[in-house]
Design an enzyme around this catalytic site. Structure first.
Site, PDB file in Angstrom:
ATOM      1  N   CYS A  53       0.845  -1.187   0.000  1.00 37.02           N
ATOM      2  CA  CYS A  53       0.000   0.000   0.000  1.00 37.02           C
ATOM      3  C   CYS A  53       0.890   1.251   0.000  1.00 37.02           C
ATOM      4  O   CYS A  53       2.044   1.206   0.412  1.00 37.02           O
ATOM      5  CB  CYS A  53      -0.884   0.034   1.240  1.00 37.02           C
ATOM      6  SG  CYS A  53      -2.039  -1.335   1.384  1.00 37.02           S
ATOM      7  N   GLU A  55       0.737   3.846   1.927  1.00 34.34           N
ATOM      8  CA  GLU A  55       1.101   4.264   3.285  1.00 34.34           C
ATOM      9  C   GLU A  55       2.319   3.495   3.790  1.00 34.34           C
ATOM     10  O   GLU A  55       3.238   4.061   4.372  1.00 34.34           O
ATOM     11  CB  GLU A  55      -0.074   4.026   4.256  1.00 34.34           C
ATOM     12  CG  GLU A  55      -1.347   4.742   3.868  1.00 34.34           C
ATOM     13  CD  GLU A  55      -2.276   3.855   3.043  1.00 34.34           C
ATOM     14  OE1 GLU A  55      -1.833   3.280   2.016  1.00 34.34           O
ATOM     15  OE2 GLU A  55      -3.447   3.746   3.414  1.00 34.34           O
TER      16      GLU A  55
HETATM   17 ZN    ZN Z   1      -2.882  -0.544   3.414  1.00 34.84          ZN
END
Ligand code: ZN
Length: 136
Positions: A53, A55
């Protein structure tokens, strides 16, 4: 850096998203306590669980360069309000339980505190840092 400038950094990172499977682009901009910003995008893989992801990409970049204290993260997406997934919440909790989460999509911004988004998350305090030789 203003909140909108942090969001703009996340938008820049979104351009590099590698998303041939979901077509769901996400960008993130993680601000360290000294103001340094690390960006990340989602990076998919044909073996789906190997996907990163945005993040966590930003977090790993920051920690691998010696940063461990963070104040805010801006997350942007093209198709939906990009609240972080459970794995990202847990990963961010390790370093910044009080992190301000700023999500932005379609001209709208929403904010929350990580601690409120992951009640009873598993914390590093389960392992005394002195014993691990990992203080700070
Ligand atoms: Zn994530």
């Amino acid at each position: 850096m203003t909140e909108m400038e942090l969001i703009e950094k996340a938008k820049e990172a979104l351009k590099y998203a590698y998303v041939p499977y979901s077509r769901f682009r996400v960008g993130a901009a993680l601000e360290a306590s000294d103001g340094t910003v690390f960006t990340g995008c989602n990076v998919e893989n044909s073996a789906y669980p190997n996907t990163y992801c945005a993040e966590r990409t930003a977090l790993v970049k920051a920690v691998s360069e010696g940063y461990r204290k963070f104040t805010r993260i801006a997350i942007v997406a093209e198709k939906a309000m990009p609240y972080p997934c459970g794995a990202c919440r847990q990963s961010l909790l390790e370093f910044a339980p009080d992190l301000e989460i700023i999500v932005h999509w379609n001209g709208k911004t929403e904010k929350a505190c990580l601690r409120d988004m992951l009640s009873f998350g598993f914390g590093a305090n389960a392992f005394p840092m002195e014993e691990n030789g990992e203080a700070e």
